[in-house]
Design a protein around this motif. Structure first.
Motif, PDB file in Angstrom:
ATOM      1  N   ASN A   1      29.739  23.969  18.801  1.00  0.00           N
ATOM      2  CA  ASN A   1      30.022  23.397  20.126  1.00  0.00           C
ATOM      3  C   ASN A   1      28.975  23.787  21.166  1.00  0.00           C
ATOM      4  N   GLU A   2      28.202  24.828  20.879  1.00  0.00           N
ATOM      5  CA  GLU A   2      27.187  25.318  21.812  1.00  0.00           C
ATOM      6  C   GLU A   2      25.786  24.781  21.507  1.00  0.00           C
ATOM      7  N   ILE A   3      25.669  23.993  20.452  1.00  0.00           N
ATOM      8  CA  ILE A   3      24.350  23.509  20.023  1.00  0.00           C
ATOM      9  C   ILE A   3      24.095  22.102  20.572  1.00  0.00           C
ATOM     10  N   PRO A   4      23.011  21.924  21.313  1.00  0.00           N
ATOM     11  CA  PRO A   4      22.709  20.581  21.828  1.00  0.00           C
ATOM     12  C   PRO A   4      21.865  19.776  20.849  1.00  0.00           C
ATOM     13  N   ASP A   5      21.833  18.457  21.031  1.00  0.00           N
ATOM     14  CA  ASP A   5      20.888  17.632  20.280  1.00  0.00           C
ATOM     15  C   ASP A   5      19.469  18.146  20.541  1.00  0.00           C
ATOM     16  N   GLY A   6      18.639  18.095  19.494  1.00  0.00           N
ATOM     17  CA  GLY A   6      17.239  18.498  19.654  1.00  0.00           C
ATOM     18  C   GLY A   6      17.002  19.989  19.573  1.00  0.00           C
ATOM     19  N   ALA A   7      18.050  20.773  19.302  1.00  0.00           N
ATOM     20  CA  ALA A   7      17.888  22.230  19.209  1.00  0.00           C
ATOM     21  C   ALA A   7      17.047  22.596  17.993  1.00  0.00           C
ATOM     22  N   CYS A   8      16.464  23.799  18.045  1.00  0.00           N
ATOM     23  CA  CYS A   8      15.693  24.329  16.918  1.00  0.00           C
ATOM     24  C   CYS A   8      16.482  25.484  16.322  1.00  0.00           C
ATOM     25  N   LEU A   9      16.701  25.473  15.002  1.00  0.00           N
ATOM     26  CA  LEU A   9      17.654  26.377  14.366  1.00  0.00           C
ATOM     27  C   LEU A   9      17.012  27.488  13.559  1.00  0.00           C
ATOM     28  N   GLN A  10      17.663  28.661  13.627  1.00  0.00           N
ATOM     29  CA  GLN A  10      17.394  29.770  12.714  1.00  0.00           C
ATOM     30  C   GLN A  10      18.726  30.267  12.208  1.00  0.00           C
ATOM     31  N   LEU A  11      18.936  30.201  10.888  1.00  0.00           N
ATOM     32  CA  LEU A  11      20.157  30.687  10.266  1.00  0.00           C
ATOM     33  C   LEU A  11      19.841  31.915   9.435  1.00  0.00           C
ATOM     34  N   GLY A  12      20.663  32.958   9.565  1.00  0.00           N
ATOM     35  CA  GLY A  12      20.531  34.123   8.721  1.00  0.00           C
ATOM     36  C   GLY A  12      21.218  33.901   7.384  1.00  0.00           C
ATOM     37  N   ILE A  13      21.351  34.967   6.626  1.00  0.00           N
ATOM     38  CA  ILE A  13      21.951  34.893   5.304  1.00  0.00           C
ATOM     39  C   ILE A  13      23.463  35.106   5.405  1.00  0.00           C
ATOM     40  N   GLY A  14      24.228  34.493   4.526  1.00  0.00           N
ATOM     41  CA  GLY A  14      25.654  34.768   4.478  1.00  0.00           C
ATOM     42  C   GLY A  14      26.512  33.541   4.668  1.00  0.00           C
ATOM     43  N   GLY A  15      27.825  33.751   4.531  1.00  0.00           N
ATOM     44  CA  GLY A  15      28.786  32.662   4.592  1.00  0.00           C
ATOM     45  C   GLY A  15      28.855  31.986   5.939  1.00  0.00           C
ATOM     46  N   MET A  16      28.808  32.770   7.033  1.00  0.00           N
ATOM     47  CA  MET A  16      28.952  32.170   8.361  1.00  0.00           C
ATOM     48  C   MET A  16      27.793  31.240   8.716  1.00  0.00           C
ATOM     49  N   PRO A  17      26.537  31.685   8.583  1.00  0.00           N
ATOM     50  CA  PRO A  17      25.437  30.758   8.869  1.00  0.00           C
ATOM     51  C   PRO A  17      25.490  29.496   8.008  1.00  0.00           C
ATOM     52  N   ASN A  18      25.871  29.663   6.723  1.00  0.00           N
ATOM     53  CA  ASN A  18      25.973  28.486   5.861  1.00  0.00           C
ATOM     54  C   ASN A  18      27.107  27.570   6.292  1.00  0.00           C
ATOM     55  N   ALA A  19      28.186  28.157   6.797  1.00  0.00           N
ATOM     56  CA  ALA A  19      29.293  27.344   7.308  1.00  0.00           C
ATOM     57  C   ALA A  19      28.839  26.535   8.514  1.00  0.00           C
ATOM     58  N   VAL A  20      28.006  27.155   9.368  1.00  0.00           N
ATOM     59  CA  VAL A  20      27.450  26.437  10.525  1.00  0.00           C
ATOM     60  C   VAL A  20      26.623  25.253  10.046  1.00  0.00           C
ATOM     61  N   GLY A  21      25.778  25.504   9.044  1.00  0.00           N
ATOM     62  CA  GLY A  21      24.946  24.419   8.522  1.00  0.00           C
ATOM     63  C   GLY A  21      25.759  23.281   7.944  1.00  0.00           C
ATOM     64  N   SER A  22      26.802  23.614   7.200  1.00  0.00           N
ATOM     65  CA  SER A  22      27.659  22.582   6.610  1.00  0.00           C
ATOM     66  C   SER A  22      28.364  21.777   7.692  1.00  0.00           C
ATOM     67  N   LEU A  23      28.808  22.457   8.744  1.00  0.00           N
ATOM     68  CA  LEU A  23      29.494  21.769   9.837  1.00  0.00           C
ATOM     69  C   LEU A  23      28.529  20.854  10.591  1.00  0.00           C
ATOM     70  N   ILE A  24      27.294  21.323  10.789  1.00  0.00           N
ATOM     71  CA  ILE A  24      26.280  20.490  11.450  1.00  0.00           C
ATOM     72  C   ILE A  24      26.007  19.234  10.626  1.00  0.00           C
ATOM     73  N   ALA A  25      25.955  19.400   9.302  1.00  0.00           N
ATOM     74  CA  ALA A  25      25.687  18.249   8.421  1.00  0.00           C
ATOM     75  C   ALA A  25      26.735  17.156   8.579  1.00  0.00           C
ATOM     76  N   ARG A  26      27.946  17.539   8.988  1.00  0.00           N
ATOM     77  CA  ARG A  26      29.031  16.572   9.160  1.00  0.00           C
ATOM     78  C   ARG A  26      29.244  16.197  10.630  1.00  0.00           C
TER      79      ARG A  26
END
Length: 449
Positions: free
Chosen positions: A208-233
Motif C-alpha cells: 500500500n506504500e509503494i507508488p507506480d514507478g518505484a525502484c525495488l530492493q527485496l531482501g531474503i526470506g518469506g516476507m520480501p517474497n510475499a511482497v513480490g508475489s503480491l505486487i505481481a498480482r
C-alpha cells in the motif's frame, strides 16, 4: 588470439587443482551459486594432510565436502562474509567464524585490507568467443578477489547462466591460471518457500506504500517474497529493480508485466543486482537476458547510487527491534544467525532517495523449540546482539499489527510507536519496561491495547 588453445593448455583435473593448496594457505571459494563443487570434493580429500587452511566464502546454498572432513577444526577454518544456515553449523562445530562486513565494501577489502588468497576456486559459465568466462549471477566482489589471488582456478559448468552486465561480471582466460571442466552438476537452488499468514499481512501493509514507478530492493526470506508475489498480482506498474540479491519474486513480477525500469534515472530499463539465488526459474531467466544487469556490489550497494533512484523502496527482515529503534538483523545475543550484508546501505540509501522508504519487517513474535513464545519487539537488544541499523537510521518498522515511521521521533514516541505494533500479549510488559527505562511519558498512558 587462439583462446581455445590457451584453454586446452590450462586444463587440469579437480584433483590436480586441490594439490595447489598447502598448510597455512588462504583459500577463496566463489560466492553463493559460484561455490566450487567438483574441486571442493577433491580439496576435502586433501585436507586431512594439511593444517591451518583458512577458507573464505559466503551465502552457501549447499554443504561443501570440506565441512565433513573428520576433525575439521584441526585442519581448517571457514570464514564467512555472510552466513547461511549451512554455515551456522560450522560455528557450533568449532571451525566456522563470521567476518563482519559491510557488504558494499567487500571488493575494497580484497583490494586493500585482507590477505590475498593463495588460491581462488570459483564456478563460471563456459568461455565465450572472446575468451571470457561469466561469474554467473554472482558478480558481487569476485573480480577484485581474482585480481589479488595468487592463483585463480575456474570450474567450468555448462549449467551456470551467462549473466550480462556493464563491468566486472567475469574473468578473461588470460587472468586464469587453471581450468577444471566440471561434471556439470545442477546449480544449487534456494527455494523461496511459502509465505505465512503473517508474511501476507506484512506484505499488504507495505504494498500500500509503494507508488507506480518505484525502484525495488527485496531482501531474503518469506516476507520480501510475499511482497513480490503480491505486487505481481497488483495494479502497480513501471517498477524498477536495483538490488543486492536477485530472487524469484523479481521473475514473477517481471513476467506479470510490472517491471520495465523506465522511470529509473540510472540504468534505465535494466534490473540491476549484485548476486542472484533462487530456483532454476531464476537462473533460466537471468541467462543471456539483456534486461538484467549483473554488477559488482560496490556499485549496487553504494548509498550514493541508491540515493539517485527516486521512490526507492527497500524491504528487509530483522531478528529483533528494541524500543529505541535499534535493529539487529544478524545475531541474537552472541548467536550468529546471518550477516550485516547490505541492509544498512539500503536503509540509508532509500531514505536519501526522493520519495524513498525503507521497511524493516518482522513477525511480532517467534516460538522456540520448547514451544515458548517471545516478542521480537524487545525493551533492549540481548547482550552481544549486533546492531545492524542504528536507531537514527531506522525508517519504517512493520509487523502484522501495523506499520510505524520512526524518523523524527524522540525516545518516548518511538516506544509508543513500536509497542503499538507489538503483539497484544506483550504490550503491557513492554510498557512496564519502558517506564523503568525512563522512555515512557505520562502522556502515553492513553495508550490502548
Amino acid at each position: 588470439m587462439d583462446y581455445r588453445s590457451e584453454y586446452e593448455n590450462k586444463k587440469i583435473t579437480a584433483a590436480q587443482a586441490a594439490e595447489l593448496i598447502h598448510s597455512g594457505d588462504w583459500v577463496d571459494y566463489g560466492w553463493c551459486s559460484g561455490t566450487p563443487h567438483d574441486i571442493d570434493i577433491e580439496v576435502a580429500k586433501r585436507l586431512p594432510k594439511l593444517e591451518d587452511v583458512k577458507f573464505r566464502g559466503g551465502i552457501l546454498l549447499t554443504r561443501p565436502a570440506i565441512f565433513d572432513v573428520e576433525n575439521a577444526a584441526e585442519h581448517m577454518t571457514w570464514n564467512s562474509w555472510h552466513m547461511t544456515g549451512v554455515e551456522r553449523a560450522t560455528v557450533k562445530a568449532g571451525f566456522g567464524f563470521y567476518a563482519p562486513a559491510r557488504y558494499s565494501e567487500l571488493p575494497r577489502y580484497y583490494r586493500e585490507n585482507v590477505e590475498p588468497g593463495d588460491v581462488a576456486y570459483l564456478v563460471v559459465s563456459p568461455m565465450d568467443n572472446f575468451g571470457y568466462f561469466s561469474f554467473g549471477p554472482s558478480a558481487s566482489h569476485l573480480a577484485d578477489l581474482c585480481d589479488k589471488a595468487k592463483k585463480v582456478v575456474v570450474e567450468v559448468n555448462e549449467n551456470m547462466p551467462r549473466c550480462l552486465g556493464g563491468f566486472r561480471t567475469g574473468i578473461h582466460i588470460s587472468q586464469v591460471d587453471y581450468i577444471v571442466e566440471s561434471t556439470n552438476t545442477p546449480i544449487p537452488e534456494l527455494p523461496s518457500g511459502g509465505a505465512t499468514e503473517v508474511d501476507q499481512k506484512v506484505a499488504e501493509l507495505i504494498v500500500n506504500e509503494i507508488p507506480d514507478g518505484a525502484c525495488l530492493q527485496l531482501g531474503i526470506g518469506g516476507m520480501p517474497n510475499a511482497v513480490g508475489s503480491l505486487i505481481a498480482r497488483s495494479d502497480l506498474k513501471h517498477l524498477g529493480v536495483h538490488t543486492e540479491m536477485y530472487v524469484d519474486a523479481y521473475v514473477d513480477m517481471a513476467k506479470a508485466g510490472k517491471i520495465d525500469g523506465m522511470n529509473k534515472s540510472l540504468d534505465k530499463g535494466r534490473q540491476v543486482y549484485a548476486f542472484g539465488a533462487g530456483t532454476k526459474k531464476l537462473y533460466d531467466y537471468l541467462n543471456d537476458n539483456p534486461e538484467c544487469m549483473s554488477a559488482p556490489v560496490d556499485y549496487t550497494n553504494d548509498v550514493r547510487v541508491i540515493a539517485q533512484l527516486d521512490n526507492f523502496i527497500s524491504i528487509n527482515n530483522t531478528v529483533d527491534v528494541d524500543l529505541y529503534g535499534q535493529v539487529s538483523a544478524e545475531s541474537s545475543g552472541t548467536r550468529q544467525i546471518s550477516g550485516a550484508g547490505g541492509q544498512q546501505d539500503f536503509v540509508m540509501g532509500a531514505y536519501l532517495s526522493k520519495g524513498g522508504k525503507s521497511f524493516i519487517c518482522c513477525s511480532s513474535t517467534y516460538t522456540n523449540h520448547q514451544g515458548e513464545t517471545f516478542s521480537r519487539i524487545v525493551p533492549t537488544l540481548k547482550p552481544g546482539s549486533a546492531v545492524t541499523d542504528t536507531r537514527p537510521n531506522t525508517h519504517y518498522v512493520v509487523t502484522e499489527y501495523g506499520l510505524v515511521n520512526l524518523k523524527g521521533l524522540n525516545t518516548w514516541q518511538r516506544a509508543e510507536a513500536l509497542i503499538s505494533i507489538a503483539h497484544p500479549d506483550f504490550r503491557q510488559q513492554l510498557v512496564e519496561q519502558a517506564e523503568k527505562m525512563q522512555i515512557w511519558k505520562t502522556h502515553n498512558n492513553h495508550f490502548e491495547f
